[in-house]
Design a protein around this motif. Structure first.
Motif, PDB file in Angstrom:
ATOM      1  N   ILE A  51     -13.640  -9.224   6.681  1.00 48.43           N
ATOM      2  CA  ILE A  51     -12.216  -8.839   7.140  1.00 48.43           C
ATOM      3  C   ILE A  51     -12.485  -7.447   7.305  1.00 48.43           C
ATOM      4  N   ASN A  52     -13.510  -7.016   7.655  1.00 49.20           N
ATOM      5  CA  ASN A  52     -13.784  -5.511   7.747  1.00 49.20           C
ATOM      6  C   ASN A  52     -13.915  -5.290   8.795  1.00 49.20           C
ATOM      7  N   ARG A  53     -13.949  -6.262   9.690  1.00 49.16           N
ATOM      8  CA  ARG A  53     -14.547  -6.047  11.648  1.00 49.16           C
ATOM      9  C   ARG A  53     -12.695  -5.916  12.609  1.00 49.16           C
ATOM     10  N   ASP A  98       0.280  -1.714   0.216  1.00 50.00           N
ATOM     11  CA  ASP A  98      -0.269   0.108   0.049  1.00 50.00           C
ATOM     12  C   ASP A  98       0.688   0.938  -0.423  1.00 50.00           C
ATOM     13  N   ARG A  99       0.897   1.776  -0.728  1.00 47.92           N
ATOM     14  CA  ARG A  99       1.768   3.025  -0.935  1.00 47.92           C
ATOM     15  C   ARG A  99       0.979   4.537  -0.402  1.00 47.92           C
ATOM     16  N   ARG A 100       0.528   4.037   0.193  1.00 47.75           N
ATOM     17  CA  ARG A 100      -0.154   5.442   1.492  1.00 47.75           C
ATOM     18  C   ARG A 100      -0.024   4.795   2.588  1.00 47.75           C
ATOM     19  N   SER A 101       0.459   2.957   3.368  1.00 50.79           N
ATOM     20  CA  SER A 101       1.066   3.010   4.460  1.00 50.79           C
ATOM     21  C   SER A 101       1.958   2.147   4.540  1.00 50.79           C
ATOM     22  N   THR A 102       2.521   1.533   5.665  1.00 48.38           N
ATOM     23  CA  THR A 102       3.579   0.853   5.585  1.00 48.38           C
ATOM     24  C   THR A 102       3.129  -0.907   5.721  1.00 48.38           C
ATOM     25  N   GLY A 103       1.106  -0.956   5.089  1.00 40.75           N
ATOM     26  CA  GLY A 103       0.864  -2.436   5.150  1.00 40.75           C
ATOM     27  C   GLY A 103       0.542  -2.567   3.547  1.00 40.75           C
ATOM     28  N   TYR A 104      -0.914  -3.527   3.358  1.00 40.52           N
ATOM     29  CA  TYR A 104      -0.751  -3.863   1.559  1.00 40.52           C
ATOM     30  C   TYR A 104      -2.347  -3.596   1.307  1.00 40.52           C
ATOM     31  N   GLY A 105      -2.357  -3.966   0.669  1.00 41.14           N
ATOM     32  CA  GLY A 105      -3.568  -3.712  -0.595  1.00 41.14           C
ATOM     33  C   GLY A 105      -4.402  -5.665  -0.769  1.00 41.14           C
ATOM     34  N   LEU A 106      -4.926  -5.725  -0.344  1.00 45.08           N
ATOM     35  CA  LEU A 106      -5.544  -6.906  -0.571  1.00 45.08           C
ATOM     36  C   LEU A 106      -6.977  -6.500  -2.193  1.00 45.08           C
ATOM     37  N   ALA A 141      -3.530 -15.190   5.957  1.00 46.48           N
ATOM     38  CA  ALA A 141      -4.870 -15.254   6.733  1.00 46.48           C
ATOM     39  C   ALA A 141      -6.122 -14.401   6.460  1.00 46.48           C
ATOM     40  N   LEU A 142      -5.751 -13.147   6.504  1.00 43.92           N
ATOM     41  CA  LEU A 142      -6.528 -11.975   6.363  1.00 43.92           C
ATOM     42  C   LEU A 142      -6.946 -13.014   4.932  1.00 43.92           C
ATOM     43  N   VAL A 143      -5.904 -13.395   4.206  1.00 42.74           N
ATOM     44  CA  VAL A 143      -6.858 -13.751   2.246  1.00 42.74           C
ATOM     45  C   VAL A 143      -8.206 -14.820   2.156  1.00 42.74           C
ATOM     46  N   THR A 144      -7.210 -15.634   3.169  1.00 41.65           N
ATOM     47  CA  THR A 144      -8.204 -17.029   3.418  1.00 41.65           C
ATOM     48  C   THR A 144      -9.307 -17.094   4.174  1.00 41.65           C
ATOM     49  N   GLN A 145      -9.537 -15.483   4.937  1.00 45.12           N
ATOM     50  CA  GLN A 145     -10.206 -15.739   5.711  1.00 45.12           C
ATOM     51  C   GLN A 145     -11.613 -14.598   4.342  1.00 45.12           C
ATOM     52  N   THR A 168      -9.468  -6.143  13.148  1.00 43.47           N
ATOM     53  CA  THR A 168      -8.582  -4.935  13.800  1.00 43.47           C
ATOM     54  C   THR A 168      -7.232  -4.544  13.306  1.00 43.47           C
ATOM     55  N   ASP A 169      -6.835  -4.982  12.536  1.00 46.56           N
ATOM     56  CA  ASP A 169      -5.795  -4.645  11.357  1.00 46.56           C
ATOM     57  C   ASP A 169      -6.318  -4.248   9.907  1.00 46.56           C
ATOM     58  N   VAL A 170      -7.579  -4.020   9.751  1.00 45.22           N
ATOM     59  CA  VAL A 170      -8.064  -3.550   7.954  1.00 45.22           C
ATOM     60  C   VAL A 170      -7.948  -2.729   8.284  1.00 45.22           C
ATOM     61  N   HIS A 171      -7.555  -1.870   8.346  1.00 47.15           N
ATOM     62  CA  HIS A 171      -8.182   0.329   8.120  1.00 47.15           C
ATOM     63  C   HIS A 171      -9.755  -0.056   7.047  1.00 47.15           C
ATOM     64  N   PHE A 172      -9.924  -0.816   5.789  1.00 46.37           N
ATOM     65  CA  PHE A 172     -10.658  -0.097   5.412  1.00 46.37           C
ATOM     66  C   PHE A 172     -11.038  -1.743   4.415  1.00 46.37           C
ATOM     67  N   ALA A 173     -11.944  -1.703   4.374  1.00 48.70           N
ATOM     68  CA  ALA A 173     -12.429  -2.556   3.180  1.00 48.70           C
ATOM     69  C   ALA A 173     -13.995  -1.992   2.994  1.00 48.70           C
ATOM     70  N   HIS A 174     -13.678  -2.216   1.389  1.00 50.25           N
ATOM     71  CA  HIS A 174     -14.870  -1.916   0.151  1.00 50.25           C
ATOM     72  C   HIS A 174     -16.444  -2.707   0.561  1.00 50.25           C
ATOM     73  N   ALA A 175     -17.410  -1.656   0.295  1.00 47.91           N
ATOM     74  CA  ALA A 175     -18.480  -2.482   0.772  1.00 47.91           C
ATOM     75  C   ALA A 175     -18.912  -2.936  -0.272  1.00 47.91           C
ATOM     76  N   ARG A 176     -18.552  -3.113  -1.369  1.00 54.24           N
ATOM     77  CA  ARG A 176     -18.548  -3.863  -2.423  1.00 54.24           C
ATOM     78  C   ARG A 176     -17.558  -5.359  -2.356  1.00 54.24           C
ATOM     79  N   GLY A 177     -16.307  -5.238  -1.586  1.00 54.42           N
ATOM     80  CA  GLY A 177     -16.128  -6.558  -1.142  1.00 54.42           C
ATOM     81  C   GLY A 177     -14.872  -6.563  -2.287  1.00 54.42           C
ATOM     82  N   PHE A 178     -14.151  -5.522  -2.811  1.00 52.81           N
ATOM     83  CA  PHE A 178     -13.447  -5.639  -3.450  1.00 52.81           C
ATOM     84  C   PHE A 178     -12.151  -5.685  -3.267  1.00 52.81           C
ATOM     85  N   VAL A 179     -11.934  -5.154  -2.960  1.00 56.09           N
ATOM     86  CA  VAL A 179     -10.779  -4.330  -2.292  1.00 56.09           C
ATOM     87  C   VAL A 179     -10.406  -4.126  -0.212  1.00 56.09           C
ATOM     88  N   ALA A 180      -9.408  -3.975   0.233  1.00 57.78           N
ATOM     89  CA  ALA A 180      -9.335  -4.139   1.814  1.00 57.78           C
ATOM     90  C   ALA A 180      -7.749  -3.557   1.476  1.00 57.78           C
TER      91      ALA A 180
END
Length: 290
Positions: A253-255, A231-239, A281-285, A257-269
């Motif tokens: 996975i929108n609940r 993720d270019r805006r943070s030290t994390g990753y885009g899914l 684990a997040l992708v598997t979930q 604690t380490d997911v700060h954004f999940a689109h309502a249509r579910g295509f990106v987080a």
């Protein structure tokens, strides 16, 4: 390309092919653009680059017109000819999905292009935007554009971005090939393949750039279901889903604690997680049964 001091194209209605051809040329030679019919002296003078008019394709004299080509010739527009001369056409056709349809539209018209695309003819106007309309309208109204004119400056920027994209994407694909990893994860009971691009230093300006083209070039479009990239805006990753594959739904996975954004249509987080086991684990979930 032989240096030139003027770009000349036809007056009247403007089309995407000569507009973009002029943009590409301006990125290499920032000269005035004149819109009028060419004289024989213009066609004979390499210092005048004649685009989309003149019924002559002679790159040695900087003349790039396609209207004299036979009607059964493969769709080829003035932009095609300029890109061919610059050695950029093959990569542009591969990496710029819009180019082939632009060639068809200019050479075959809207109805035939719609038939080729397999869509109703009234779909094509729905894809236009005020950006297309205004740029082409203002270009059509101009008789001469020179450095400092807002439209001339915008055209040069468009050309620079297009040329830079085509020229650098090959290097970008090689970079992805050196760093990409492929995960096979259990997605709701059946395996799914994920492309993972790890964080590198320095981080590319657009970390996800070229992933779609890389997958297509490797002929993996039927295998990859998701992407994990810095993720270019943070030290994390885009899914993300790959081409909106329904086997992933990131609202699952929108609940976390380490997911700060999940689109309502579910295509990106977006997640602050950065270690591989947690990302997997997040992708598997997020997996959905096929």
């Amino acid at each position: 390309m032989i240096p030139f001091t003027t770009i000349l194209t036809h007056p009247g209605g403007a089309h995407k092919d000569e507009f973009l051809a002029c943009c590409v040329l301006l990125s290499l030679h920032p000269v005035p653009v004149v819109r009028r019919e060419p004289a024989p002296t213009d066609l004979a003078d390499p210092a005048t680059c004649v685009v989309d008019v003149g019924h002559e394709h002679e790159p040695a004299r900087n003349n790039f017109d396609h209207h004299q080509l036979p009607k059964d010739h493969p769709p080829t527009c003035s932009l095609s000819l300029v890109l061919q001369h610059l050695g950029l056409y093959a990569d542009a056709r591969q990496f710029c999905a819009w180019l082939e349809s632009a060639e068809w539209f200019d050479c075959r018209g809207a109805v035939t292009t719609a038939q080729w695309l397999g869509v109703p003819a009234d779909v094509l106007p729905k894809l236009n935007s005020p950006i297309d309309i205004t740029l082409l309208r203002r270009f059509a109204l101009a008789k001469r554009l020179a450095p400092g004119d807002p439209l001339w400056e915008m055209m040069r920027m468009i050309g620079e971005d297009l040329v830079n994209y085509v020229r650098t994407l090959r290097a970008r694909l090689d970079f992805i090939g050196r760093h990409a990893q492929f995960w096979t994860l259990d997605l709701a009971g059946s395996p799914g393949q994920i492309l993972f691009l790890p964080r590198t230093e320095p981080l590319p300006e657009e970390p996800s750039l070229g992933l779609d083209e890389f997958i297509e070039e490797r002929q993996l479009t039927g295998e990859i279901v998701g992407l994990v990239y810095p993720d270019r805006r943070s030290t994390g990753y885009g899914l993300g889903r790959f081409r909106d594959n329904p086997r992933l739904d990131f609202t699952r996975i929108n609940r976390e604690t380490d997911v700060h954004f999940a689109h309502a249509r579910g295509f990106v987080a977006k997640t602050s997680a950065h270690d591989i086991p947690r990302l997997q684990a997040l992708v598997t979930q997020s997996g959905v049964a096929s």
